[in-house]
Write an enzyme that holds these catalytic residues in place. Structure first.
Site, PDB file in Angstrom:
ATOM      1  N   CYS A 102       0.837  -1.195   0.000  1.00  0.00           N
ATOM      2  CA  CYS A 102       0.000   0.000   0.000  1.00  0.00           C
ATOM      3  C   CYS A 102       0.880   1.256   0.000  1.00  0.00           C
ATOM      4  O   CYS A 102       1.751   1.414   0.862  1.00  0.00           O
ATOM      5  CB  CYS A 102      -0.921   0.018   1.214  1.00  0.00           C
ATOM      6  SG  CYS A 102      -1.976   1.487   1.277  1.00  0.00           S
ATOM      7  N   LYS A 141       1.680  -9.443  -0.476  1.00  0.00           N
ATOM      8  CA  LYS A 141       1.526  -8.528  -1.610  1.00  0.00           C
ATOM      9  C   LYS A 141       2.457  -7.348  -1.419  1.00  0.00           C
ATOM     10  O   LYS A 141       2.504  -6.747  -0.337  1.00  0.00           O
ATOM     11  CB  LYS A 141       0.079  -8.035  -1.735  1.00  0.00           C
ATOM     12  CG  LYS A 141      -0.187  -7.216  -3.006  1.00  0.00           C
ATOM     13  CD  LYS A 141      -1.677  -6.921  -3.173  1.00  0.00           C
ATOM     14  CE  LYS A 141      -1.954  -6.310  -4.546  1.00  0.00           C
ATOM     15  NZ  LYS A 141      -1.476  -4.917  -4.663  1.00  0.00           N
ATOM     16  N   HIS A 171       2.779  -5.836  -7.433  1.00  0.00           N
ATOM     17  CA  HIS A 171       2.290  -4.725  -8.252  1.00  0.00           C
ATOM     18  C   HIS A 171       3.511  -4.120  -8.927  1.00  0.00           C
ATOM     19  O   HIS A 171       4.486  -3.766  -8.251  1.00  0.00           O
ATOM     20  CB  HIS A 171       1.579  -3.689  -7.376  1.00  0.00           C
ATOM     21  CG  HIS A 171       1.027  -2.538  -8.152  1.00  0.00           C
ATOM     22  ND1 HIS A 171      -0.316  -2.361  -8.359  1.00  0.00           N
ATOM     23  CD2 HIS A 171       1.640  -1.519  -8.792  1.00  0.00           C
ATOM     24  CE1 HIS A 171      -0.512  -1.278  -9.094  1.00  0.00           C
ATOM     25  NE2 HIS A 171       0.664  -0.747  -9.355  1.00  0.00           N
TER      26      HIS A 171
END
Length: 332
Positions: A102, A141, A171
């Protein structure tokens, strides 16, 4: 292509990304029904979960039809992450996902999310504590790195694998890119080459062809879709079908879109309550209406409505007008 996350076998390799304010239970259920292999909760702050606030507990509520459903946790303290993971296991989660991707300032400023990529030792302690706390599969992640000078995702992926993580999602941007520029799908291949566990590629998948190209460039085992699913809960199924057959499924017709949108809206009201549900639903209604006749006028008006029944009546009227125009076009 099927993927195994520890003992859990996914039916395909297309996964819904965790998205704050988006992947609540109504949206996850809808996307899962449409054919997603795995759905993931909104990011949950570990400390908030330990305090068991009503809002936080609602964020991790799940239904059997979501199986397998993953809960994503964020935090900067190993003990808190371990406790939150154990609590989720007790509440019936199937998978625990650790957020180290994030980019939001409020998360990074708390030394969580992608900030942990700057501190591999601290990241390792959090991963180790989380894995040891539960018998569930734990996934991770992350981004490619903090910035272009420290793209350490391959090293962190290897650390995570050695500590027992069962799947890595990358990502294809650094934290400092936020969502600007293009996701670097080629770099994800470096992560894939550094580990033996499944690697999932994420970032900029807006078409079926995007998903195919991401997998070709990254050599990843699967694809995770976030913003590409806005207003298109059926998109993940379209991607899965295309990857299997090289054939595209048609877009839902206007009749099906109306049914899906109304069902989604009503489930949001049921889950969140009328007033809060209406506020949360506004963005989804805007996404669903994108590209339809008079959609800008629809969005400007519906965003000012607070009454749940008024919103339902207005959205039904809007779609009925779209249906009338489509029927006239077909009859011409």
């Amino acid at each position: 292509m099927a993927i195994s996350i520890g003992p859990i076998n996914l039916e395909n390799n297309v996964i819904l990304a965790p998205m704050s304010g988006v992947t609540d239970m109504p949206f996850r259920r809808l996307v899962k029904r449409q054919g997603a292999a795995l759905v993931i909760s909104e990011m949950i702050a570990s400390q908030a979960l330990i305090r068991e606030s009503r809002k936080t507990l609602k964020m991790i509520m799940k239904t059997p039809e979501e199986f397998p459903m993953s809960v994503q946790l964020a935090g900067c303290e190993p003990e808190a992450m371990a406790e939150a993971a154990k609590l989720n296991e007790d509440l019936g989660a199937n998978i625990i996902d650790i957020n180290m991707g994030c980019p939001a300032k409020k998360v990074v400023n708390g030394y969580a999310g992608s900030a942990l990529m700057k501190e591999e030792l601290k990241a390792a302690k959090i991963i180790e504590a989380t894995v040891k706390a539960v018998s569930l599969p734990v996934t991770l992640k992350m981004r490619t790195g903090w910035d272009d000078n420290s793209r350490n995702a391959p090293q962190l992926a290897k650390i995570a694998e050695d500590l027992g993580v069962k799947m890595i999602t990358v990502h294809g941007r650094t934290r400092c890119q936020f969502y600007n520029g293009r996701a670097d799908w080629d770099f994800i291949a470096e992560v894939k080459n550094s580990v033996k566990i499944p690697v999932i590629g994420n970032g900029d998948v807006k078409t079926e062809e995007d998903a195919k190209t991401l997998l070709e460039k990254s050599q990843a085992d699967g694809v995770m879709i976030g913003r590409g699913a806005y207003g298109r809960p059926w998109f993940l199924n379209q991607v899965s079908h295309y990857l299997k057959t090289a054939q595209k499924l048609p877009q839902p017709n206007i009749f099906a879109m109306k049914d899906i949108m109304i069902e989604h809206y009503q489930e949001m009201l049921s889950h969140h309550g009328g007033e809060y549900g209406v506020r949360l639903a506004r963005k989804h209604l805007g996404w669903y209406s994108k590209g339809l006749p008079n959609s800008a006028d629809f969005r400007s008006k519906v965003n000012l409505m607070d009454d749940a029944d008024q919103v339902l009546s207005f959205m039904t009227q809007f779609f009925d007008q779209c249906i009338d125009k489509e029927l006239s076009r077909m009859a011409a």
